[in-house]
Design an enzyme around this catalytic site. Structure first.
Site, short mmCIF file in Angstrom:
data_model
loop_
_atom_site.label_atom_id
_atom_site.label_comp_id
_atom_site.label_asym_id
_atom_site.label_seq_id
_atom_site.Cartn_x
_atom_site.Cartn_y
_atom_site.Cartn_z
N LYS A 123 34.53 56.54 42.12
CA LYS A 123 35.47 55.49 42.52
C LYS A 123 34.77 54.14 42.58
CE LYS A 123 39.80 55.12 43.99
NZ LYS A 123 40.95 55.86 43.45
N TYR A 161 13.98 36.56 51.81
CA TYR A 161 13.78 37.20 53.11
C TYR A 161 13.18 36.17 54.06
CZ TYR A 161 13.32 41.20 56.21
OH TYR A 161 13.45 42.06 57.26
N GLU A 209 40.08 57.17 50.84
CA GLU A 209 40.14 58.02 49.65
C GLU A 209 40.09 59.50 50.03
OE1 GLU A 209 40.33 58.35 45.45
OE2 GLU A 209 40.39 56.57 46.72
N ASP A 210 41.00 60.28 49.46
CA ASP A 210 40.96 61.74 49.57
C ASP A 210 40.89 62.23 51.00
OD1 ASP A 210 41.04 61.70 46.84
OD2 ASP A 210 38.96 62.23 46.52
N GLY A 270 53.44 64.99 50.18
CA GLY A 270 52.16 64.61 50.75
C GLY A 270 51.97 63.11 50.68
N ALA A 271 50.72 62.68 50.69
CA ALA A 271 50.42 61.25 50.74
C ALA A 271 51.07 60.50 49.58
CB ALA A 271 48.91 61.04 50.73
#
Length: 406
Positions: A110, A55, A152-153, A212-213
């Site tokens: 994930k 730091y 995602e989703d 769909g996707a």
């Protein structure tokens, strides 16, 4: 280990709920208590000397160097090895639109798969908006912290526009895994199934249940890879040019697919088809499966209930695959996305191209090698050869396609 410490299993097999009531012990809740991931330092902070380097004041030197030469951010921060896992919670697994907070266990999952299978760090980001413009603007503002974005989703058709517009605005890979991860693994399995039966992709006619996707991406990707023909069915039947109820995405799909000019039901399209690919749920009648061509392939990937039960599929098909881990030939995205991102990040790719995805599918298929059989057309996610093979193939393809910067 950590779950058992914070939520130990009692001898009676019960635990105390938040209102004091005794509840049956559930290992899923035990594992998730406190979350599935944490931030861990890669350098020690043991004394004031360590602190002054990690730091202030030491960090100021690094910040100044990056300010003068922004490319150094890849060398002196974690940016080059971290992915944002972004969702709005509108299409979560088989649960649907459950909202951002309820999606977090999946996004954490994930993230740990990225680390476990690809050595890539990932941060779950669940957004409190479903507005397309707000999602895009938010991700663009977050992007300086990340080397890639895994969408995602996110429900269709918004997911297509979100991915396209983000990739246009960002110079890091943007990848909607529900689309492309599924397509990559499907192509790998299909290549090996064709090899097993002495055919090529060009010899095959496929029918996809679900527009769909995943269904749209699989159809486009298989055609790009050389599939002979594919028809895609939604709830109203085959997506064809003569339908007047199609969305813009499906109209484009109708122009690209269905060279045979089929119309009508999914079941009618399966008559004489070589391949069934299910990404929709629902149930396909046994008679429709029986009408498929000899040596057909059934990839019924809905979870937990495949569109065609494997016991039924095996009566007629030469190769059967599902999305489940308790049957052979699991079509699992974890075979693809960790290695794809690892390869892209390794060479600081600006995007993930079709060529990189095809290279990933070919690498996956090649892992099977001479062990190929009807019950083994795709490797296990736990095969230690998978991630290195995909990573290397994607990195090489990125260099060949001119999108690598390292």
């Amino acid at each position: 280990m950590a779950a058992e410490i914070v939520n130990p299993r009692s001898d009676s097999g019960t635990r105390t709920g938040h209102e004091g009531a005794e509840e049956p012990f559930d290992p899923a809740f035990a594992l998730h208590r406190g979350g599935k991931m944490a931030v861990q330092a890669t350098v020690p902070v043991r004394d004031k000397d360590d602190l002054s380097l990690a730091y202030t004041p030491g960090v100021a030197k690094v910040c100044s160097a990056i300010a003068e030469n922004p490319e150094l951010v890849h060398d002196y921060t974690w940016k080059s090895n971290v992915v944002a896992v972004v969702t709005d919670g509108t299409a979560v697994l088989g649960l649907g639109d459950i909202g951002a907070e309820a999606s977090l266990p999946v996004m954490e999952g994930k993230a740990i798969l990225f680390k476990q299978f690809g050595g890539v760090d990932a941060v779950p980001i669940a957004l409190g908006t479903t507005d397309t413009d707000e999602i895009i603007d938010t991700v663009v503002r977050l992007a300086p912290s990340f080397g890639g974005v895994n969408l995602e989703d996110i429900s269709a058709p918004r997911c297509f526009e979100i991915e396209r517009r983000l990739q246009e605005r960002l110079d890091i890979p943007v990848f909607h895994d529900d689309q492309h991860g599924t397509a990559v693994v499907t192509l790998a399995a299909l290549r090996n199934a064709a090899r097993l039966t002495d055919r090529t992709l060009g010899d095959l006619r496929a029918v996809i249940s679900g527009a769909g996707a995943a269904g749209v991406a699989i159809a486009k990707f298989l055609l790009e890879a050389g599939l002979g023909d594919v028809a895609v069915a939604d709830r109203k039947g085959i997506v064809s040019r003569d339908r007047d109820d199609l969305t813009p995405v499906k109209r484009e799909l109708a122009e690209l697919t269905n060279k045979a000019g089929l119309s009508g039901s999914l079941e009618s399209a399966l008559d004489g088809a070589d391949v069934f690919i299910g990404v929709s749920g629902g149930t396909v009648p046994e008679a429709a499966v029986a009408s498929m061509a000899p040596n057909s392939f059934v990839f019924a990937m809905a979870n937990p209930n495949p569109e065609v039960h494997p016991d039924v599929a095996h009566k007629y098909a030469a190769v059967v695959a599902t999305g489940r881990s308790d049957y052979p030939n699991q079509i699992n995205n974890v075979l693809a996305f960790p290695g794809i991102f690892a390869g892209a990040l390794q060479v600081r790719a600006s995007r993930i191209t079709e060529g990189m995805k095809i290279a990933a599918a070919d690498a996956l298929a090649d892992v099977v090698g001479d062990e190929l059989s009807a019950d083994y057309v795709i490797p296990s996610p736990f095969d230690e050869r998978v991630a290195p093979a995909v990573t290397a193939a994607v990195a090489a393809a990125a260099r060949a396609e001119g999108v690598a910067r390292a």
